[in-house]
Write an enzyme that holds these catalytic residues in place. Structure first.
Site, PDB file in Angstrom:
ATOM      1  N   ARG A 233      -6.428   6.370  -2.039  1.00 53.10           N
ATOM      2  CA  ARG A 233      -6.729   6.691  -0.654  1.00 53.10           C
ATOM      3  C   ARG A 233      -8.070   7.421  -0.561  1.00 53.10           C
ATOM      4  NH1 ARG A 233      -3.973   3.253   0.920  1.00 53.10           N
ATOM      5  NH2 ARG A 233      -2.085   3.353   2.186  1.00 53.10           N
ATOM      6  N   GLU A 262     -11.948   5.299   7.146  1.00 53.50           N
ATOM      7  CA  GLU A 262     -12.135   3.856   7.274  1.00 53.50           C
ATOM      8  C   GLU A 262     -11.578   3.343   8.612  1.00 53.50           C
ATOM      9  OE1 GLU A 262     -10.028   3.005   3.555  1.00 53.50           O
ATOM     10  OE2 GLU A 262      -8.442   2.057   4.723  1.00 53.50           O
ATOM     11  N   HIS A 280     -11.241  -2.239   1.770  1.00 59.65           N
ATOM     12  CA  HIS A 280      -9.786  -2.037   1.612  1.00 59.65           C
ATOM     13  C   HIS A 280      -9.058  -3.385   1.480  1.00 59.65           C
ATOM     14  CE1 HIS A 280      -6.310   0.945   2.621  1.00 59.65           C
ATOM     15  NE2 HIS A 280      -5.900  -0.005   1.785  1.00 59.65           N
TER      16      HIS A 280
HETATM   17  P1  NAP Z   1       3.723   5.507  -7.006  1.00 58.53           P
HETATM   18  O1  NAP Z   1       4.483   4.538  -7.843  1.00 58.53           O
HETATM   19  O2  NAP Z   1       4.460   6.468  -6.162  1.00 58.53           O
HETATM   20  O3  NAP Z   1       2.709   6.288  -7.979  1.00 58.53           O
HETATM   21  C1  NAP Z   1       1.973   7.380  -7.543  1.00 58.53           C
HETATM   22  C2  NAP Z   1       1.395   8.076  -8.767  1.00 58.53           C
HETATM   23  O4  NAP Z   1       0.557   9.153  -8.319  1.00 58.53           O
HETATM   24  C3  NAP Z   1       2.450   8.675  -9.678  1.00 58.53           C
HETATM   25  O5  NAP Z   1       2.066   8.488 -11.027  1.00 58.53           O
HETATM   26  C4  NAP Z   1       2.434  10.152  -9.300  1.00 58.53           C
HETATM   27  O6  NAP Z   1       2.869  10.931 -10.406  1.00 58.53           O
HETATM   28  C5  NAP Z   1       0.954  10.350  -9.001  1.00 58.53           C
HETATM   29  N1  NAP Z   1       0.681  11.494  -8.120  1.00 58.53           N
HETATM   30  C6  NAP Z   1       1.198  11.749  -6.900  1.00 58.53           C
HETATM   31  N2  NAP Z   1       0.733  12.908  -6.415  1.00 58.53           N
HETATM   32  C7  NAP Z   1      -0.093  13.409  -7.366  1.00 58.53           C
HETATM   33  C8  NAP Z   1      -0.879  14.600  -7.482  1.00 58.53           C
HETATM   34  N3  NAP Z   1      -0.869  15.533  -6.510  1.00 58.53           N
HETATM   35  N4  NAP Z   1      -1.616  14.784  -8.598  1.00 58.53           N
HETATM   36  C9  NAP Z   1      -1.599  13.866  -9.593  1.00 58.53           C
HETATM   37  N5  NAP Z   1      -0.884  12.718  -9.542  1.00 58.53           N
HETATM   38  C10 NAP Z   1      -0.142  12.496  -8.450  1.00 58.53           C
HETATM   39  O7  NAP Z   1       2.757   4.730  -5.999  1.00 58.53           O
HETATM   40  P2  NAP Z   1       2.080   3.292  -6.165  1.00 58.53           P
HETATM   41  O8  NAP Z   1       2.993   2.247  -5.657  1.00 58.53           O
HETATM   42  O9  NAP Z   1       1.528   3.175  -7.550  1.00 58.53           O
HETATM   43  O10 NAP Z   1       0.873   3.449  -5.096  1.00 58.53           O
HETATM   44  C11 NAP Z   1      -0.050   4.491  -5.208  1.00 58.53           C
HETATM   45  C12 NAP Z   1      -0.943   4.589  -3.990  1.00 58.53           C
HETATM   46  O11 NAP Z   1      -1.945   3.574  -4.037  1.00 58.53           O
HETATM   47  C13 NAP Z   1      -0.277   4.353  -2.634  1.00 58.53           C
HETATM   48  O12 NAP Z   1       0.386   5.512  -2.179  1.00 58.53           O
HETATM   49  C14 NAP Z   1      -1.438   3.971  -1.753  1.00 58.53           C
HETATM   50  O13 NAP Z   1      -2.004   5.118  -1.142  1.00 58.53           O
HETATM   51  C15 NAP Z   1      -2.443   3.359  -2.727  1.00 58.53           C
HETATM   52  N6  NAP Z   1      -2.596   1.907  -2.516  1.00 58.53           N
HETATM   53  C16 NAP Z   1      -3.794   1.412  -2.123  1.00 58.53           C
HETATM   54  C17 NAP Z   1      -3.937   0.057  -1.921  1.00 58.53           C
HETATM   55  C18 NAP Z   1      -5.237  -0.530  -1.494  1.00 58.53           C
HETATM   56  O14 NAP Z   1      -5.205  -1.544  -0.807  1.00 58.53           O
HETATM   57  N7  NAP Z   1      -6.363   0.034  -1.888  1.00 58.53           N
HETATM   58  C19 NAP Z   1      -2.853  -0.805  -2.104  1.00 58.53           C
HETATM   59  C20 NAP Z   1      -1.658  -0.274  -2.517  1.00 58.53           C
HETATM   60  C21 NAP Z   1      -1.527   1.098  -2.727  1.00 58.53           C
HETATM   61  P3  NAP Z   1       3.544  12.395 -10.194  1.00 58.53           P
HETATM   62  O15 NAP Z   1       4.520  12.252  -9.069  1.00 58.53           O
HETATM   63  O16 NAP Z   1       4.165  12.691 -11.518  1.00 58.53           O
HETATM   64  O17 NAP Z   1       2.429  13.315  -9.881  1.00 58.53           O
HETATM   65  C1  8YV Z   2      -2.198  -1.754   3.026  1.00 59.24           C
HETATM   66  C2  8YV Z   2      -2.376  -0.312   1.186  1.00 59.24           C
HETATM   67  O1  8YV Z   2      -0.996  -2.372   3.144  1.00 59.24           O
HETATM   68  O2  8YV Z   2      -0.123  -0.744   0.606  1.00 59.24           O
HETATM   69  C3  8YV Z   2      -0.997   0.105   0.809  1.00 59.24           C
HETATM   70  O3  8YV Z   2      -0.799   1.324   0.675  1.00 59.24           O
HETATM   71  O4  8YV Z   2      -3.273   0.463   1.222  1.00 59.24           O
HETATM   72  C4  8YV Z   2      -2.634  -1.706   1.578  1.00 59.24           C
HETATM   73  O5  8YV Z   2      -1.950  -2.620   0.802  1.00 59.24           O
HETATM   74  C5  8YV Z   2      -3.134  -2.373   3.889  1.00 59.24           C
HETATM   75  O6  8YV Z   2      -4.198  -1.505   4.056  1.00 59.24           O
HETATM   76  C6  8YV Z   2      -2.528  -2.694   5.238  1.00 59.24           C
HETATM   77  O7  8YV Z   2      -3.501  -3.134   6.073  1.00 59.24           O
END
Ligand code: NAP
Ligand code: 8YV
Length: 320
Positions: A233, A262, A280
């Site tokens: 994020r 964004e 994104h």
């Molecule tokens: P997840 O399985 O919940 O993993 C989150 C990771 O972050 C865990 O390893 C967690 O470990 C760590 N974390 C959380 N808070 C933290 C902190 N304060 N300091 C250090 N580590 C921390 O989530 P995910 O499914 O992998 O997704 C992660 C994130 O990616 C989403 O929440 C979203 O914001 C982002 N994302 C972006 C896109 C995009 O389009 N760019 C797409 C999908 C997801 P601990 O709990 O042990 O700290």
């Molecule tokens: C969003 C994402 O779904 O899953 C997330 O957390 O950041 C993306 O996959 C997307 O930005 C929705 O428009």
């Protein structure tokens, strides 16, 4: 309980496949961006479910007296006040796992584009400069022998790590809780991680705890050979500090898929040749977004059929 014609509010945009399926299953009320809760008190009282793309603040929930469930399009739900929902007994769901591979693939692509400047090289070719001026300049950076630090090693972080292994880079990570099922080196703090690696990939959620944690100190610790990649994020980054670090050579390069405000991107970022930017798009393929859309709808159908949702968020326990 079967109630396939419950009223579901869509405040703003929605994925077309989700919209089509929701319209078939529910009485859908869709509002315009900017006037999302512009509804009569009678309609507000009818709304039992919401399908949203990462936007459902407490103030909106409080206007819907019979709201039971919020189904979020996206695994990240920083725009949904899940804690408030939990206090009100409203369930929140998200779309985990179905996007892991797509986001991890895009992350590797962004990393390589950033290090090897492939987008600039393609532009060079398209501008006929290869033919007119000769070969594209050698890239100062390489992925060879890099030490990559993952900030976040959850569902997506693990897929990124698995994809990094065949690239023969060293892998370390930082999370609040050390994982017991991986052999990667654990760093007890973000600063420790940034100090020990030369490439930092952020794949953490946007939370109050992660707000602007990638700051000037972290970037300085990453160092002049440092590469920073963000697919988590934008709110986790102090963007003025990142711009300054790229301008002054405090780090070597960065690749961003997400931004603080964004779709607005700071003007100063457009002038930085060492910055690679994507709008994104990490999960943005038709197959992956279709899977996310289905999960948004199936969570709502399950809830209104018999209270069984597929992917509730931890802040809101399932109860009906
Ligand atoms: P997840 O399985 O919940 O993993 C989150 C990771 O972050 C865990 O390893 C967690 O470990 C760590 N974390 C959380 N808070 C933290 C902190 N304060 N300091 C250090 N580590 C921390 O989530 P995910 O499914 O992998 O997704 C992660 C994130 O990616 C989403 O929440 C979203 O914001 C982002 N994302 C972006 C896109 C995009 O389009 N760019 C797409 C999908 C997801 P601990 O709990 O042990 O700290
Ligand atoms: C969003 C994402 O779904 O899953 C997330 O957390 O950041 C993306 O996959 C997307 O930005 C929705 O428009």
């Amino acid at each position: 309980m079967t109630d396939n014609k419950s009223t579901v509010l869509i405040p703003g945009r929605m994925h077309p496949r989700a919209l089509e399926r929701l319209t078939a299953a529910f009485d859908v009320v869709q509002t315009q961006p900017g006037s999302e809760l512009d509804l009569s008190p009678e309609t507000k009282a009818k709304v039992k479910g919401v399908a949203t793309i990462n936007r459902m603040p407490a103030e909106w929930m409080d206007q819907l007296p019979n709201l039971q469930v919020v189904s979020n399009f996206g695994v990240g739900y920083d725009g949904v006040d899940a804690r408030h929902a939990g206090e009100k007994g409203v369930l929140v769901t998200n779309t985990p796992d179905v996007l892991n591979d797509e986001v991890a693939d895009t992350t590797l692509g962004l990393l390589i584009n950033t290090v090897r400047r492939l987008p600039l090289a393609e532009t060079y070719l398209r501008e006929k400069r290869w033919e007119n001026e000769g070969p594209f300049p050698l890239t100062p950076l390489s992925l060879k022998n890099r030490h990559v630090g993952l900030l976040g090693l959850g569902r997506i972080g693990m897929e990124i790590a698995k994809r990094l292994e065949p690239f023969k880079v060293r892998i370390s990570y930082h999370t609040r809780t050390k994982r017991t099922d991986v052999a990667y080196d654990y760093a007890p703090s973000l600063l420790d991680l940034a100090t020990s690696v030369d490439t930092l990939i952020s794949i953490i959620p946007g939370t109050p705890e992660t707000h602007k944690i990638i700051n000037a100190d972290v970037l300085k610790a990453l160092g002049p050979n440092g590469v920073f990649i963000n697919v988590g994020r934008g709110a986790s980054v102090d963007e003025p500090a990142l711009i300054e670090a790229l301008k002054t050579g405090t780090i070597a390069a960065a690749g961003l898929d997400v931004f603080y405000d964004e779709p607005r991107v700071p003007d100063a970022m457009f002038d930085l040749p060492t910055l690679c930017m994507l709008p994104h798009v990490a999960s943005a393929s038709v197959p992956t977004r279709n899977d996310m859309a289905d999960l948004v709808v199936d969570n709502l159908i399950g809830w209104f059929r018999d209270g069984s949702v597929l992917t509730p968020v931890p802040e809101t326990p399932v109860r009906k």
